[in-house]
Design an enzyme around this catalytic site. Structure first.
Site, mmCIF file in Angstrom:
data_model
loop_
_atom_site.group_PDB
_atom_site.id
_atom_site.type_symbol
_atom_site.label_atom_id
_atom_site.label_comp_id
_atom_site.label_asym_id
_atom_site.label_seq_id
_atom_site.Cartn_x
_atom_site.Cartn_y
_atom_site.Cartn_z
ATOM 1 C CB SER A 7 2.233 -2.458 5.974
ATOM 2 O OG SER A 7 0.827 -2.636 5.976
ATOM 3 C CG HIS A 32 2.337 1.842 6.498
ATOM 4 N ND1 HIS A 32 2.539 3.127 6.014
ATOM 5 C CD2 HIS A 32 1.373 1.300 5.707
ATOM 6 C CE1 HIS A 32 1.737 3.338 4.976
ATOM 7 N NE2 HIS A 32 1.017 2.252 4.767
ATOM 8 C CG ASP A 34 -1.882 -0.082 5.003
ATOM 9 O OD1 ASP A 34 -1.640 1.001 4.429
ATOM 10 O OD2 ASP A 34 -1.088 -1.042 5.000
ATOM 11 C CG MET A 36 -7.569 -0.213 3.540
ATOM 12 S SD MET A 36 -7.212 -1.687 2.567
ATOM 13 C CE MET A 36 -5.417 -1.698 2.613
ATOM 14 C CG HIS A 65 -1.683 4.710 3.562
ATOM 15 N ND1 HIS A 65 -1.289 3.656 2.757
ATOM 16 C CD2 HIS A 65 -2.255 5.617 2.719
ATOM 17 C CE1 HIS A 65 -1.603 3.908 1.504
ATOM 18 N NE2 HIS A 65 -2.192 5.089 1.450
ATOM 19 C CG MET A 67 -5.377 3.672 1.290
ATOM 20 S SD MET A 67 -4.637 2.033 1.316
ATOM 21 C CE MET A 67 -4.234 1.922 3.030
ATOM 22 C CG MET A 136 -0.587 4.427 -3.232
ATOM 23 S SD MET A 136 -0.335 3.571 -1.668
ATOM 24 C CE MET A 136 -0.530 1.845 -2.108
ATOM 25 N N GLY A 143 -2.621 -6.199 0.584
ATOM 26 C CA GLY A 143 -1.201 -6.515 0.694
ATOM 27 C C GLY A 143 -0.847 -7.624 -0.284
ATOM 28 C CG ASP A 174 2.101 1.454 1.078
ATOM 29 O OD1 ASP A 174 2.329 0.236 1.213
ATOM 30 O OD2 ASP A 174 1.103 2.020 1.579
ATOM 31 C CB SER A 197 3.367 -9.850 2.159
ATOM 32 O OG SER A 197 3.593 -9.023 1.063
HETATM 33 C C1 DX5 Z 1 -1.814 -1.448 0.198
HETATM 34 C C2 DX5 Z 1 -1.333 -0.889 1.518
HETATM 35 C C3 DX5 Z 1 0.038 -1.325 1.828
HETATM 36 C C4 DX5 Z 1 0.221 -2.810 2.025
HETATM 37 C C5 DX5 Z 1 1.593 -3.176 1.549
HETATM 38 O O1 DX5 Z 1 -3.028 -0.866 -0.120
HETATM 39 O O2 DX5 Z 1 -1.355 0.523 1.514
HETATM 40 O O3 DX5 Z 1 0.562 -0.613 2.954
HETATM 41 O O4 DX5 Z 1 0.068 -3.223 3.350
HETATM 42 O O5 DX5 Z 1 1.709 -4.558 1.617
HETATM 43 P P1 DX5 Z 1 2.774 -5.343 0.738
HETATM 44 O O6 DX5 Z 1 4.123 -4.923 1.209
HETATM 45 O O7 DX5 Z 1 2.459 -6.775 1.064
HETATM 46 O O8 DX5 Z 1 2.520 -5.012 -0.691
HETATM 47 ZN ZN ZN Z 2 -0.222 1.663 3.136
#
Ligand code: DX5
Ligand code: ZN
Length: 215
Positions: A7, A32, A34, A36, A65, A67, A136, A143, A174, A197
């Site tokens: 991600s 990936h 994200d 938002m 993804h 969100m 999820m 993250g 995820d 991360s």
């Molecule tokens: C969270 C995201 C994830 C995030 C995961 O809302 O959808 O994709 O980047 O990050 P880590 O692996 O650090 O939890």
């Molecule tokens: Zn994600």
């Protein structure tokens, strides 16, 4: 097939080309992304323009993804920008069946995501239509959170449901996936592993290789 989907939420947004080069070279199969909107989740990240910029930098599967609220409004823009898979949240789609049709009609793969507290029954009837289910394993938005243990049981339950129905849909997990717990989610039945991360903190190439060794 088991795949790693790093991600880029945890990557250096000022140097995405280098991040993409490193994860590609180390063998990650997906990227990936994200998205938002500050409404469906509290955080705000990127839109189609950034996807369009990174598209020429990688030939890996762009796993987008969403969100966001009203995802149907933006499906076409993300497809035009180069998404290979678009995943929408069941919680954000009152007409989920229709939204999935919209993604499939664009000629790309469709995924459906559910938050930790959303039951599997919310997506049961669309399991045959989607290419991927995203479970999820943290509450979406940020993250670096810790995996919520009961979500692993949910992956197991979903895997059982798919097997019983004879459906071969990918299961993506995820949030909070680390080198220490990736085996647990794989054992539960997940085959697409998102990690932010744990990939981008420290030595990126080495982290990717270590994940792939465990898969
Ligand atoms: C969270 C995201 C994830 C995030 C995961 O809302 O959808 O994709 O980047 O990050 P880590 O692996 O650090 O939890
Ligand atoms: Zn994600």
């Amino acid at each position: 097939m088991k795949c790693l989907s790093p991600s880029i939420l945890s990557a250096d947004y000022g140097n995405l080309s280098e991040a993409l080069r490193l994860i590609d070279e180390a063998g990650a199969q997906y990227v990936h992304v994200d998205v938002m909107d500050g409404h469906f989740v509290p955080n705000i990240t990127i839109g189609p323009v950034v996807v369009e910029c990174i598209r020429p930098l990688t030939d890996r599967i762009l796993d987008v993804h969403l969100m966001i609220e009203n995802p149907e409004k933006y499906i076409h823009s993300f497809v035009k920008a180069g998404a290979d898979i678009i995943t929408v949240h069941a919680e954000a789609c009152p007409h989920l069946d229709h939204t999935i049709n919209m993604i499939k009609d664009e000629g790309i793969l469709a995924g459906v995501a559910i938050n930790p507290a959303t039951p599997l029954s919310a997506i049961e009837y669309v399991l045959r239509k989607v290419d991927m289910v995203l479970i999820m394993t943290v509450n979406p938005g940020f993250g670096g959170q810790e995996l919520i243990p009961y979500t692993v049981d949910k992956v197991c339950e979903l895997k059982g449901m798919l097997t019983k129905k004879g459906i071969k849909t990918d299961i993506e997990v995820d949030g909070g996936i680390t080198l220490d717990n990736v085996a647990d989610v794989l054992d539960a039945g997940a085959n697409i592993i998102v990690s932010g991360s744990s990939v981008f903190k420290g030595d990126i190439s080495d982290n990717v290789r270590r994940f792939l060794d465990l898969m």
